[in-house]
Design a protein around this motif. Structure first.
Motif, PDB file in Angstrom:
ATOM      1  N   TYR A   1       0.881  -1.235  -0.066  1.00  0.00           N
ATOM      2  CA  TYR A   1       0.010   0.057   0.031  1.00  0.00           C
ATOM      3  C   TYR A   1       1.003   1.104  -0.092  1.00  0.00           C
ATOM      4  CZ  TYR A   1      -3.033   3.572   1.821  1.00  0.00           C
ATOM      5  OH  TYR A   1      -3.733   4.797   1.891  1.00  0.00           O
TER       6      TYR A   1
ATOM      7  N   LYS B   1       0.376   5.864  -0.257  1.00  0.00           N
ATOM      8  CA  LYS B   1      -0.388   6.926  -0.290  1.00  0.00           C
ATOM      9  C   LYS B   1       0.558   8.327  -0.549  1.00  0.00           C
ATOM     10  CE  LYS B   1      -4.197   9.672   1.568  1.00  0.00           C
ATOM     11  NZ  LYS B   1      -3.948  10.592   1.771  1.00  0.00           N
TER      12      LYS B   1
ATOM     13  N   GLU C   1      -3.048   6.916  -4.611  1.00  0.00           N
ATOM     14  CA  GLU C   1      -3.048   5.783  -3.584  1.00  0.00           C
ATOM     15  C   GLU C   1      -2.718   4.487  -4.431  1.00  0.00           C
ATOM     16  OE1 GLU C   1      -5.578   5.095  -0.032  1.00  0.00           O
ATOM     17  OE2 GLU C   1      -6.640   4.789  -1.888  1.00  0.00           O
TER      18      GLU C   1
ATOM     19  N   LYS D   1      -2.754   0.249  -4.182  1.00  0.00           N
ATOM     20  CA  LYS D   1      -3.147  -1.051  -3.335  1.00  0.00           C
ATOM     21  C   LYS D   1      -2.860  -2.135  -4.079  1.00  0.00           C
ATOM     22  CE  LYS D   1      -6.905   1.293  -0.968  1.00  0.00           C
ATOM     23  NZ  LYS D   1      -8.460   1.167  -0.589  1.00  0.00           N
TER      24      LYS D   1
END
Length: 144
Positions: free
Chosen positions: A99, A101, A114, A116
């Motif tokens: 992950y 950001k 972002e 994922k």
């Protein structure tokens, strides 16, 4: 394009002759902080703070990386400041992202993204695109 630009900028700033000013380690918290000066053409124009810690998420030990960077620059007589923040969760062994950001502020411009990663796909959302983008992660694609 935003993500590539951001990582190139982080790479440039962290390798443009950084001065390691302070290093703190706390074994009980497993947190490490590093501070760097950012220098361009012999002039210190900003700083970078990097913090790494371990955490448990979904019964897995993860490495949490937080990076903050602030740069003061001027171009053609106009001053503009750039602030970047990046928070990532990584596999502690492979250092691959699970992950990420990122937030970039430059004057009145604010951008964010972002990423994922799950199994063999990465979902990328960005303030530059109204739709998330799903990317298949083949062996040729590097993440992290």
């Amino acid at each position: 394009m935003l993500i590539v630009t951001f990582f190139l900028m982080v790479g440039y700033a962290s390798t443009s002759n950084p001065a390691d000013l302070t290093k703190q380690t706390s074994d009980s918290l497993s947190v490490e902080k590093d501070y760097f000066a950012i220098e361009i053409n012999g002039v210190v124009c900003g700083y970078m703070e990097s913090e790494e810690s371990t955490m448990i998420q979904n019964e897995r030990t993860m490495l949490k990386s937080e990076l903050s960077m602030f740069i003061m620059l001027s171009l053609l007589g106009s001053e503009f400041n750039t602030e970047m923040k990046l928070t990532s969760l990584l596999d502690p062994v492979t250092k691959r992202y699970h992950y990420t950001k990122g937030d970039i502020k430059q004057g009145a411009m604010n951008r964010n993204f972002e990423v994922k990663v799950e199994n063999n796909t990465a979902v990328v959302t960005s303030s530059l695109s109204p739709q998330p983008k799903t990317i298949e992660l083949t062996p040729e694609v590097l993440v992290g």
